[in-house]
Scaffold this active site. Structure first.
Site, mmCIF file in Angstrom:
data_model
loop_
_atom_site.group_PDB
_atom_site.id
_atom_site.type_symbol
_atom_site.label_atom_id
_atom_site.label_comp_id
_atom_site.label_asym_id
_atom_site.label_seq_id
_atom_site.Cartn_x
_atom_site.Cartn_y
_atom_site.Cartn_z
ATOM 1 N N CYS A 119 26.417 36.040 44.135
ATOM 2 C CA CYS A 119 27.061 37.260 44.630
ATOM 3 C C CYS A 119 26.113 38.463 44.653
ATOM 4 O O CYS A 119 26.223 39.332 45.509
ATOM 5 C CB CYS A 119 28.257 37.630 43.748
ATOM 6 N N ASP A 174 32.831 36.302 38.020
ATOM 7 C CA ASP A 174 34.026 35.546 37.639
ATOM 8 C C ASP A 174 33.851 34.039 37.754
ATOM 9 O O ASP A 174 34.395 33.283 36.957
ATOM 10 C CB ASP A 174 35.211 35.994 38.498
ATOM 11 N N ASP A 183 33.358 40.430 42.221
ATOM 12 C CA ASP A 183 34.703 40.994 42.274
ATOM 13 C C ASP A 183 34.862 42.395 41.686
ATOM 14 O O ASP A 183 35.308 43.319 42.350
ATOM 15 C CB ASP A 183 35.680 40.065 41.552
ATOM 16 N N LYS A 184 34.559 42.563 40.398
ATOM 17 C CA LYS A 184 34.870 43.828 39.721
ATOM 18 C C LYS A 184 33.865 44.917 40.033
ATOM 19 O O LYS A 184 34.122 46.102 39.800
ATOM 20 C CB LYS A 184 34.954 43.619 38.201
ATOM 21 N N CYS A 225 31.775 34.826 47.078
ATOM 22 C CA CYS A 225 32.620 33.692 47.477
ATOM 23 C C CYS A 225 33.212 33.919 48.862
ATOM 24 O O CYS A 225 33.673 35.019 49.186
ATOM 25 C CB CYS A 225 33.723 33.483 46.453
ATOM 26 N N GLU A 240 41.550 35.787 34.362
ATOM 27 C CA GLU A 240 42.032 35.043 35.514
ATOM 28 C C GLU A 240 42.245 33.580 35.124
ATOM 29 O O GLU A 240 41.615 33.079 34.194
ATOM 30 C CB GLU A 240 41.026 35.118 36.665
ATOM 31 N N SER A 296 42.779 34.445 40.060
ATOM 32 C CA SER A 296 41.668 34.617 40.980
ATOM 33 C C SER A 296 42.194 34.802 42.389
ATOM 34 O O SER A 296 43.272 34.330 42.744
ATOM 35 C CB SER A 296 40.775 33.385 40.927
#
Length: 579
Positions: free
Chosen positions: A61, A93, A135-136, A206, A456, A482
């Site tokens: 990522c 994640d 993600d975060k 992702c 998650e 997720s």
């Protein structure tokens, strides 16, 4: 007056935060540091632009962000700014999933926002360009931008390319679900090994409409990112041109004094929620949008998000509920095509300002819908008339809960509870198939405070699908799911078990009724019995009594309001940008 003075004057030199470290005889020691890094007086006299990335080697990522940051810096320098690059953390994640490491994930959002704030404050940067992948890190950087309220541009690092296994397009979701197939004897070691080797073939986040791509869509819809910047995959060299252009954009924002809180309004938050619903995005958006609103002093909780979800058509056929991945959406025209048809249908506000200096409507003027593609539908021929995500409420979730319904046919479920007090015990039971079809699996004490960290549950939900029972059981938790989770999986239940919410009172065999059409979540136990159980209930401790997770647990608030950890803009007496 020197040319340097003229340049600074055009940006309102007396208002530039960097004046505190570059101007006057008493700042000679500060300037000496800049000279030591090869900076000239002309460069020192230009506006300082923070270029923050979440680059690291933890996962694909973030791996391309360092390269993209160099393009950003070239753009800043070309348009008269002085870029100052710095990095902050991420917790990825996919690596943290399925074990105690996931407790760190949501906490990292706060650390990212806080660390960017502290770096900007400590070094007196005038504006911010932030690049994020996992993600975060996306909401974390956008939260910092809104909090600081200096001119800002957000850049998504881009998605991963899809993998191919035996002629089928695959993502990491397929690998998680393969674990369930393997445990059920439906996949052997050799096939699992071959799948895991090809599922993630490049750098980037992702590829499905999981949390990273969901929040990337949000960045364009809310106006903090340049149009068309979110969809290009990470390996594409075209991303460098987008990054270079961010340098031009940030200098224009600085010149015209356009700040994030001019952009992030109630209307633009509704636009952001609309793109989540329209693309069947991650339920995590219902945590991150309220948290971003909190930074601007706007009330926009999970139920405000849900109201937008209910009135927005689901139009993008993206994984995990659909067929396609982010690369496909890019080739179909990207986020702007989805926004265009939503705008034509009256589902988003066109008068919201963006980082282009223009409104959403102005940005969309030249966008033409591509009827040859099959990824994004027009608003009047949706996959379903309401959004792919639904908020719930009832005696089991008085503050609220959320479920992703994209791709689901049956929106109701009723069955007996099977209760677990942590994710590990639930996953172990699933792995051993110690559950029955028709049951509602309840995983509690995994909320923001109780976890701590609100994990998650993709490992558990993916294992269920791998075993072929993903649509035959329901799962409820005060933790999270997720963006890759699918099925009747309800998260964010509040109040959480750690504070005595009703989820703490559920017992094995209790009947739970879920109705995602009506938006209800009910525990079919009498009020008298629940009150009796409440009097018997005692708080539980955790093993996290020191360090960052303990600190987070002391301050974190309800998931309904975004699991925030500070009072927000409503309590401010000054804004960093105005010092």
């Amino acid at each position: 007056m020197t040319a340097s003075d003229d340049k600074k004057k055009s940006y309102g030199a007396s208002r530039l935060v960097s004046r505190h470290v570059t101007e006057g005889a008493d700042r000679a020691p500060h300037r000496s540091y800049f000279y030591s890094m090869g900076m000239s007086r002309e460069v020192i006299d230009q506006p300082f632009i923070g270029v923050a990335t979440t680059w690291n080697e933890a996962a694909p990522c973030n791996i391309t962000l360092g390269r993209q940051a160099q393009a950003v810096k070239k753009g800043v320098a070309a348009y008269g700014g002085t870029p100052r690059e710095f990095t902050t953390i991420t917790v990825t994640d996919g690596i943290a999933m399925g074990h105690a490491g996931m407790k760190s994930s949501l906490v990292s959002r706060e650390v990212i926002a806080d660390s960017v704030e502290l770096t900007m404050r400590g070094h007196c940067y005038d504006a911010l360009i932030g690049l994020a992948g996992c993600d975060k890190s996306l909401p974390g950087l956008m939260m910092a931008m809104i909090r600081l309220n200096v001119p800002s541009v957000f850049i998504y690092g881009g998605s991963i390319l899809p993998g191919s296994h035996r002629g089928k397009i695959v993502t990491v979701q397929d690998v998680f679900e393969a674990v369930g197939k393997h445990s059920a004897g439906k996949m052997d070691d050799e096939e699992l090994d071959s799948l895991e080797r090809v599922a993630c073939p490049s750098g980037g986040s992702c590829g499905g409409q999981f949390t990273a791509n969901t929040m990337a869509c949000v960045s364009e819809a809310i106006g903090l990112a340049l149009p068309n910047s979110a969809s290009a995959p990470a390996p594409y060299e075209s991303r460098d041109a987008l990054c270079f252009d961010a340098g031009r954009a940030i200098m224009e924002l600085l010149k015209h004094k356009i700040r994030p809180r001019d952009i992030v309004t109630r209307k633009s938050l509704e636009n952001a929620a609309a793109i989540v619903a329209a693309t069947g995005g991650s339920t995590n958006a219902a945590l991150h949008l309220p948290a971003m609103a909190h930074e601007a002093g706007i009330d926009f909780d999970i139920h405000a998000v849900g109201e937008v979800f209910r009135r927005t058509p689901y139009i993008a056929d993206l994984k995990p509920g659909g067929q396609y991945v982010a690369k496909d959406m890019h080739e179909a025209g990207g986020v702007q095509v989805a926004l265009k048809t939503l705008y034509e249908g009256g589902f988003i506000h066109g008068d919201c300002l963006t980082v282009t200096g223009k409104t959403i409507a102005e940005n969309l003027e030249d966008i033409r819908f591509n009827d040859e593609q099959v990824v994004v539908r027009r608003y009047h021929t949706p996959l379903s008339p309401t959004g792919g995500v639904v908020t719930l409420r009832g005696n089991l979730a008085e503050e609220g809960a959320i479920v992703k319904v994209a791709g689901m046919n049956n929106l109701t479920f009723e069955g007996p509870a099977r209760v677990f007090d942590n994710e590990e015990s639930a996953f172990a039971a699933v792995e051993k198939r110690e559950y029955k079809e028709g049951e509602v699996l309840v995983i509690r004490y995994e909320g923001p405070r109780g976890g701590p960290g609100m994990r998650e549950m993709l490992a558990t939900t993916a294992a269920l699908y791998g075993q072929g029972t993903g649509d035959k059981v329901a799962l409820i938790t005060d933790g999270r799911f997720s963006g890759a989770t699918r099925g009747m999986c309800i998260g964010h239940v509040g109040p959480e078990a750690a504070v005595g919410g009703a989820i703490a009172l559920v017992r094995d065999g209790d009947i739970i009724r879920i109705d995602a059409e009506k938006g209800t979540l009910e525990l079919l136990v009498s009020d008298e019995e629940l009150q009796k159980r409440r009097l018997e209930w005692k708080p539980r401790g955790t093993d996290y009594n020191a360090g960052a997770l303990w600190k987070y647990a002391q301050t974190v608030q309800s998931a309904c309001g975004g699991a925030v950890t500070h009072p927000g803009a409503k309590e401010e007496t000054h804004i960093y940008a105005d010092i």
